[in-house]
Write a protein that holds these residues in place. Sequence first.
Motif, short mmCIF file in Angstrom:
data_model
loop_
_atom_site.label_atom_id
_atom_site.label_comp_id
_atom_site.label_asym_id
_atom_site.label_seq_id
_atom_site.Cartn_x
_atom_site.Cartn_y
_atom_site.Cartn_z
N ASP A 63 -15.79 -22.14 10.17
CA ASP A 63 -16.38 -22.02 8.83
C ASP A 63 -15.43 -21.17 7.99
N LEU A 64 -14.71 -21.80 7.07
CA LEU A 64 -13.71 -21.10 6.27
C LEU A 64 -14.31 -20.12 5.27
N ASP A 65 -15.60 -20.26 5.01
CA ASP A 65 -16.24 -19.40 4.02
C ASP A 65 -17.21 -18.39 4.65
N ALA A 66 -17.18 -18.30 5.96
CA ALA A 66 -18.06 -17.34 6.63
C ALA A 66 -17.61 -15.92 6.29
N ALA A 67 -18.56 -15.05 6.20
CA ALA A 67 -18.24 -13.65 5.92
C ALA A 67 -17.44 -13.08 7.07
N SER A 68 -16.37 -12.39 6.75
CA SER A 68 -15.52 -11.82 7.78
C SER A 68 -16.23 -10.67 8.47
N SER A 69 -16.06 -10.61 9.78
CA SER A 69 -16.65 -9.51 10.54
C SER A 69 -15.74 -8.29 10.53
N ILE A 70 -14.58 -8.44 9.90
CA ILE A 70 -13.61 -7.36 9.87
C ILE A 70 -13.60 -6.72 8.49
N VAL A 71 -13.63 -5.40 8.46
CA VAL A 71 -13.39 -4.67 7.22
C VAL A 71 -11.99 -4.10 7.34
N ASN A 72 -11.04 -4.71 6.62
CA ASN A 72 -9.63 -4.32 6.72
C ASN A 72 -9.36 -3.18 5.75
N THR A 90 20.09 0.39 8.93
CA THR A 90 20.48 1.51 9.78
C THR A 90 20.19 1.23 11.24
N SER A 91 20.80 1.99 12.11
CA SER A 91 20.47 1.98 13.54
C SER A 91 20.44 3.43 14.00
N ASP A 92 19.30 4.06 13.79
CA ASP A 92 19.14 5.47 14.11
C ASP A 92 17.84 5.63 14.89
N ALA A 93 17.96 5.60 16.21
CA ALA A 93 16.79 5.59 17.08
C ALA A 93 15.92 6.83 16.93
N SER A 94 16.49 7.92 16.45
CA SER A 94 15.73 9.17 16.32
C SER A 94 15.13 9.36 14.93
N ASN A 95 15.48 8.48 14.01
CA ASN A 95 15.01 8.62 12.62
C ASN A 95 14.52 7.28 12.10
N GLN A 96 13.46 6.79 12.72
CA GLN A 96 12.92 5.48 12.34
C GLN A 96 12.50 5.42 10.88
N TRP A 97 12.18 6.57 10.29
CA TRP A 97 11.70 6.63 8.92
C TRP A 97 12.75 6.25 7.89
N LYS A 98 14.02 6.12 8.29
CA LYS A 98 15.07 5.84 7.31
C LYS A 98 14.89 4.49 6.62
N THR A 99 14.18 3.58 7.25
CA THR A 99 13.68 2.40 6.55
C THR A 99 12.17 2.38 6.78
N GLN A 100 11.42 2.66 5.72
CA GLN A 100 9.97 2.87 5.85
C GLN A 100 9.23 2.14 4.73
N ILE A 101 8.27 1.31 5.14
CA ILE A 101 7.46 0.53 4.21
C ILE A 101 6.02 1.02 4.30
N HIS A 102 5.38 1.19 3.14
CA HIS A 102 4.09 1.90 3.10
C HIS A 102 3.03 1.10 2.33
N SER A 103 1.77 1.27 2.80
CA SER A 103 0.61 0.79 2.05
C SER A 103 -0.51 1.82 2.17
N ASP A 104 -1.19 2.09 1.05
CA ASP A 104 -2.33 3.01 1.08
C ASP A 104 -3.53 2.34 1.75
N PHE A 105 -4.36 3.14 2.42
CA PHE A 105 -5.64 2.64 2.90
C PHE A 105 -6.57 2.43 1.71
N THR A 106 -7.48 1.48 1.84
CA THR A 106 -8.40 1.20 0.73
C THR A 106 -9.47 2.28 0.59
#
Length: 734
Positions: free
Chosen positions: A318-327, A372-388
Amino acid sequence: MKYKKILPIIASSLLIFASCDDNLMDWEKDPDHGEVTGAELPLALVEKISRYEPLKNYTNFVLGNGIGVDLYMSDDAYRNIVNANFDEVTPGYEMKHGPMVNAKGEINFATMDAFVAKTKEAGLSVFGHTLVWHSNQNASYLNGIIAPTVIPGSSGSNSLDLTGLTNGTFTNWARNNPGKGITIVANSGLTSTSQAIQLAASATSSAAYNLQLTSPDVAIVTGHNYELSFYIKSDVAGKGRISFNASLTNQYPWKDWYNTGGSFTEAFVTSSQWQQVKIKLSASDFKVGSTSFKFNLDLGYLPNVTYLIDVNTLSVVDLDAASSIVNMISNGKFNTDISGWSKYNGATNALSLADASNAYEGNGAMKVINATSDASNQWKTQIHSDFTAKLTAAKEYTVSYMIRSEAAGSVRCSTTGGSAHYQGDQATSATWKLVEWKITASGDETGLNFDLGAAAGTYYIDNVVVTTGAASGGGSSTVIIDKTDAEKKLIIGNAMTDWISKMVTHYKTGVFAWDVVNEPMKEDGTLRNGTESTTATDYFSWIKYLGKDYAVTAFKLARQYGNSTDKLFINDYNLESRLDKCDGLIEYVKYIESQGATVDGIGTQMHISLTTDKAKIAQMFQKLAASGKLIKISELDVRLGTNSPTVVQQASQAEMYQYVIDMYKKYIPAAQQYGVTIWGVSDRVKEHVYWLPDESPNLWDANFVRKHAYKGTADGLAGKDVSLDFSGELVKKP
């Protein structure tokens, strides 16, 4: 050769004589190239070198040059030197699989077409380099076509009761027309442990309904849209349809089964490969008042065909069923954009939207390029999204996402806010991978990060969910199907055929000699087997999937689609320093020819230095001559270990160039001398960004002035000291 009494010193206006000293010349700094890389040479020698004719005038065999296509097309001075001095050019990079083949396997000929046309105008021939190599491949594409098939789970809970199938009783399922039989078979579905419905058509089967399985009632909600899907294959080519009971206004819909752009048919076709059949039912397809529907699997069109349908993938959602997930993430699907996501750290081009072809499912994915290739500084490429909204303190949340990378990579998630959480590093590959990470919230977390700085590469992320409890939402789970070795061999064999046939056919009137197979040998003289470890993103081992005969196939294809007179070469490096490798290459040529292919020539690259063993150089040429094949010095350069060589080093370099050519002419019979290709033009920095940086291996210096090595090369080609024939006095600058 004729010379005027007095000749001006040619080469470059950048040479300025600062005094009346007739023995030395001073070098001026060129702001475009930095410090000049040549050393001071005796003025008399400089004038001698200036009197030499173009190099190609001193030999009867082919004199080639390995060049950069972009430089040749855009740099007049560079192009003029190449045109004046050489007979043939070898593109150093641009003609290889990596730069020519895109993510869909399509070949872009535009750059090389323009180059071939330009060289033709100058009277140059082009040596094709190279058809089959393990480096400079579009490895992402090649690995992608043999990657496991990843089948997304259904987008919601299954409304179809599968109990009668999973227990083998067919309760509530109707085998209306069973043909030879409709049964449940174990371990025959998409995975080695999943069940399948086996439907076998009879010898007289000729109509769709002659083999029919009918579903139980599927409850529907008025106004909702539904999706019916499953995976199916057949032992031979087959044909089927989906029909419905009277709950639908159209019980026998024609469908654009394979999204061909409006070509609707009654039936879909099947083969020995698993494929998905999917049909969407709009709310308007149901008759008013309908509360349920049934569907029929009609597979009786053709006689003696046996079908398998994977039970786990048979679903009605059912493509229109209410999602059981609150993302807690506002945009985790990326079907239209990457709104809600931003780059906290990384290169300018780090974050973008990928199209449907690079999505796990749906119309898009988030694409992240990490430089980059910096195993100790993963944050050097960092993508972010706020929680709702704020997470609830002490509650457990599940972070889940699908990810793949074009090469082996690494990902880590983290959270922002007062109490940061850090996921352990997760390995990624060209295959989509489901990653789940559970955290217990403190209540002050504000957002989610993807930290990708550990391993350089291109990443694709889809279906990001942050929720309490499980993140699946009740739909069916993801199914991953590995291809068999036989399937991989067939797929990669077809990719090789497609690549070589199209390349050789396209350039049939413009390229008449090819490096068909490049660098097939290990240093000890044994054949590479594809187990060599590499971290390069452009590495792909053909032999790993096609076996020892990969070169046999390559040579046969090049001969089949090219001209019968094309010269086809095999090429390798370090043959002068590892004579066992030279022996191994010669033996492999014998093997290739024993399998029915023809190898015209052997190329020895000869990237050498002043310390290379001269005795071994001579021995190598003797061994190559004994093969009876055309022999080509394919990539000759002599490095000095510095970009500011001394007078003595330049003299030694000239002597080494001359020695190599002398030995080539001495030991390779004239009938076997294809020619010599000098690798590169000058010592300019821009020509050595990727090859021998901070070096001075070439015949022209950083200002396009002929070096001592030019004289050594010319003397080797001519077989004598050309300058001894010069007459007239040397010019002195007042």
